[in-house]
Design a protein around this motif. Sequence first.
Motif, PDB file in Angstrom:
ATOM      1  N   ARG A  87       0.513  -0.715   0.064  1.00  0.00           N
ATOM      2  CA  ARG A  87      -0.142   0.174   0.194  1.00  0.00           C
ATOM      3  C   ARG A  87       0.949   1.292   0.231  1.00  0.00           C
ATOM      4  O   ARG A  87       1.691   1.097   0.576  1.00  0.00           O
ATOM      5  CB  ARG A  87      -0.811   0.263   1.034  1.00  0.00           C
ATOM      6  CG  ARG A  87      -2.177  -0.653   1.425  1.00  0.00           C
ATOM      7  CD  ARG A  87      -3.386  -0.462  -0.176  1.00  0.00           C
ATOM      8  NE  ARG A  87      -3.832  -2.373   0.275  1.00  0.00           N
ATOM      9  CZ  ARG A  87      -4.310  -2.376  -0.509  1.00  0.00           C
ATOM     10  NH1 ARG A  87      -4.649  -2.022  -1.770  1.00  0.00           N
ATOM     11  NH2 ARG A  87      -5.893  -3.750  -0.694  1.00  0.00           N
ATOM     12  N   LYS A 140       0.497   5.392  -7.266  1.00  0.00           N
ATOM     13  CA  LYS A 140      -1.241   4.870  -6.919  1.00  0.00           C
ATOM     14  C   LYS A 140      -0.576   5.508  -5.602  1.00  0.00           C
ATOM     15  O   LYS A 140       0.140   5.999  -4.701  1.00  0.00           O
ATOM     16  CB  LYS A 140      -1.511   3.616  -6.936  1.00  0.00           C
ATOM     17  CG  LYS A 140      -0.975   3.276  -6.589  1.00  0.00           C
ATOM     18  CD  LYS A 140      -1.629   1.538  -6.054  1.00  0.00           C
ATOM     19  CE  LYS A 140      -0.831   0.581  -4.631  1.00  0.00           C
ATOM     20  NZ  LYS A 140      -1.549  -0.397  -4.258  1.00  0.00           N
ATOM     21  N   ASP A 161      -2.976   5.357  -2.179  1.00  0.00           N
ATOM     22  CA  ASP A 161      -4.373   4.216  -2.060  1.00  0.00           C
ATOM     23  C   ASP A 161      -4.881   4.838  -0.153  1.00  0.00           C
ATOM     24  O   ASP A 161      -5.814   4.660   0.388  1.00  0.00           O
ATOM     25  CB  ASP A 161      -3.829   2.610  -0.984  1.00  0.00           C
ATOM     26  CG  ASP A 161      -3.233   1.820  -2.192  1.00  0.00           C
ATOM     27  OD1 ASP A 161      -3.608   1.267  -3.298  1.00  0.00           O
ATOM     28  OD2 ASP A 161      -2.016   1.054  -2.662  1.00  0.00           O
ATOM     29  N   GLY A 194      -8.014  11.168  -5.326  1.00  0.00           N
ATOM     30  CA  GLY A 194      -9.574  10.741  -5.950  1.00  0.00           C
ATOM     31  C   GLY A 194      -9.507  10.976  -7.333  1.00  0.00           C
ATOM     32  O   GLY A 194      -9.788   9.078  -8.136  1.00  0.00           O
ATOM     33  N   SER A 237      -6.047   8.686  -8.448  1.00  0.00           N
ATOM     34  CA  SER A 237      -6.283   6.708  -8.345  1.00  0.00           C
ATOM     35  C   SER A 237      -7.348   6.504  -7.755  1.00  0.00           C
ATOM     36  O   SER A 237      -7.505   5.132  -8.127  1.00  0.00           O
ATOM     37  CB  SER A 237      -4.836   7.492  -7.428  1.00  0.00           C
ATOM     38  OG  SER A 237      -4.760   6.244  -6.632  1.00  0.00           O
ATOM     39  N   MET A 238      -7.925   6.698  -6.382  1.00  0.00           N
ATOM     40  CA  MET A 238      -8.582   5.991  -6.225  1.00  0.00           C
ATOM     41  C   MET A 238      -9.805   5.845  -6.752  1.00  0.00           C
ATOM     42  O   MET A 238     -10.282   4.080  -7.082  1.00  0.00           O
ATOM     43  CB  MET A 238      -9.303   6.338  -4.972  1.00  0.00           C
ATOM     44  CG  MET A 238      -8.132   6.366  -3.647  1.00  0.00           C
ATOM     45  SD  MET A 238      -8.520   8.085  -1.892  1.00  0.00           S
ATOM     46  CE  MET A 238      -7.060   7.348  -1.265  1.00  0.00           C
ATOM     47  N   GLY A 261      -9.500   2.709  -2.268  1.00  0.00           N
ATOM     48  CA  GLY A 261      -8.579   3.873  -1.320  1.00  0.00           C
ATOM     49  C   GLY A 261      -9.361   3.905   0.421  1.00  0.00           C
ATOM     50  O   GLY A 261     -10.599   3.517   0.667  1.00  0.00           O
ATOM     51  N   ARG A 262      -8.578   4.603   0.765  1.00  0.00           N
ATOM     52  CA  ARG A 262      -8.442   4.595   2.385  1.00  0.00           C
ATOM     53  C   ARG A 262      -8.440   6.263   2.487  1.00  0.00           C
ATOM     54  O   ARG A 262      -7.670   6.720   2.169  1.00  0.00           O
ATOM     55  CB  ARG A 262      -7.733   4.140   3.232  1.00  0.00           C
ATOM     56  CG  ARG A 262      -8.061   2.307   2.441  1.00  0.00           C
ATOM     57  CD  ARG A 262      -9.229   2.350   3.613  1.00  0.00           C
ATOM     58  NE  ARG A 262      -9.418   0.267   3.536  1.00  0.00           N
ATOM     59  CZ  ARG A 262      -9.921   0.066   2.887  1.00  0.00           C
ATOM     60  NH1 ARG A 262     -10.540   0.570   1.373  1.00  0.00           N
ATOM     61  NH2 ARG A 262      -9.869  -1.025   2.588  1.00  0.00           N
ATOM     62  N   TRP A 303     -18.344   7.894  -2.282  1.00  0.00           N
ATOM     63  CA  TRP A 303     -16.941   7.566  -3.345  1.00  0.00           C
ATOM     64  C   TRP A 303     -17.140   5.952  -2.688  1.00  0.00           C
ATOM     65  O   TRP A 303     -17.654   4.923  -2.919  1.00  0.00           O
ATOM     66  CB  TRP A 303     -16.141   8.061  -2.781  1.00  0.00           C
ATOM     67  CG  TRP A 303     -15.558   8.597  -3.689  1.00  0.00           C
ATOM     68  CD1 TRP A 303     -16.393   9.332  -4.588  1.00  0.00           C
ATOM     69  CD2 TRP A 303     -14.296   9.839  -3.387  1.00  0.00           C
ATOM     70  NE1 TRP A 303     -16.057  10.399  -5.076  1.00  0.00           N
ATOM     71  CE2 TRP A 303     -14.135  10.954  -4.491  1.00  0.00           C
ATOM     72  CE3 TRP A 303     -13.697   9.633  -2.541  1.00  0.00           C
ATOM     73  CZ2 TRP A 303     -13.299  11.782  -4.457  1.00  0.00           C
ATOM     74  CZ3 TRP A 303     -12.560  10.510  -2.903  1.00  0.00           C
ATOM     75  CH2 TRP A 303     -12.470  11.388  -4.131  1.00  0.00           C
ATOM     76  N   VAL A 359     -13.796   2.656  -2.543  1.00  0.00           N
ATOM     77  CA  VAL A 359     -13.494   4.141  -1.370  1.00  0.00           C
ATOM     78  C   VAL A 359     -14.386   4.374  -0.186  1.00  0.00           C
ATOM     79  O   VAL A 359     -14.861   4.737   0.305  1.00  0.00           O
ATOM     80  CB  VAL A 359     -13.203   5.479  -2.041  1.00  0.00           C
ATOM     81  CG1 VAL A 359     -12.218   6.277  -1.391  1.00  0.00           C
ATOM     82  CG2 VAL A 359     -12.316   5.206  -3.400  1.00  0.00           C
TER      83      VAL A 359
END
Length: 260
Positions: free
Chosen positions: A13, A89, A91, A132, A135-136, A142-143, A184, A189
């Motif tokens: 991650r 990316k 995460d 967002g 990447s996410m 995603g977090r 999301w 996410v």
Amino acid sequence: MTAVASLFDLKGRTALITGGSSGLGLQIAEALGTQGARVVISARKADALQSAQAHLAGLGVDASWIAADNAVEDDVERLANEAMERLGKVDILVNNAGATWGATTVDHPLTAWDKVMNLNVRSIFLLTQKIGRLSMLPNRFGRVINLASIAGLKGNGPKAQPTIAYNTSKGAIVNFTRALAGEWGPHGVTVNAIAPGFFPSKMTRGTIEKVGVEKLSERAPLQRIGDDDDLKGAALLFASDAGKHITGQILAVDGGLTAV
């Protein structure tokens, strides 16, 4: 059945942490990095970031840094792009950078109001939107972890320092977290917020020196203020698979202060 320890494993991650050179941001970087995440920390001052990177390297954390002022829109854009270039990316996004201002409402300068709102709300919207988009959402994972505050859950007592802009901004982050979680969630996410109580930091140094740790501790059921480890568990829960079914939540880490 998944082994419990593996639920908190962040190997593979990546994480971007704003305000990561000291205080709460550095504490969260320690937590995520020692669990295996590759970390990029960001703040305004390069020298502080270099010191933080060296500290993290001593813990075995794969960390790099990007100097950026999140109150400046172009810097937010650059931060997102550079983080993507380095990590490939993002995460985990930890929105920690923030500011406060102490003044009564009638005496509060508009420039100070704008400064707090721009950094504490506008920049978080801009950076989260960018990460967002880049990447996410495309990766459907995603977090997002926002640093709110117990000041966003309540007002200040008559004997406390008035911080109308700060309280308002953190209240905005509380509902930003909930609204974005709803939007999301279908894209994989999660979006949650940590609401710290009193922790030692640059932002709280003046209050701690004026009021004293003992007096501040008396207000909380646990009779203490936060320390250098107290945010790590919450951040790790929200960042890892242990929290994959948790979204839109605001977790107060305050020694029980908001419970009484």
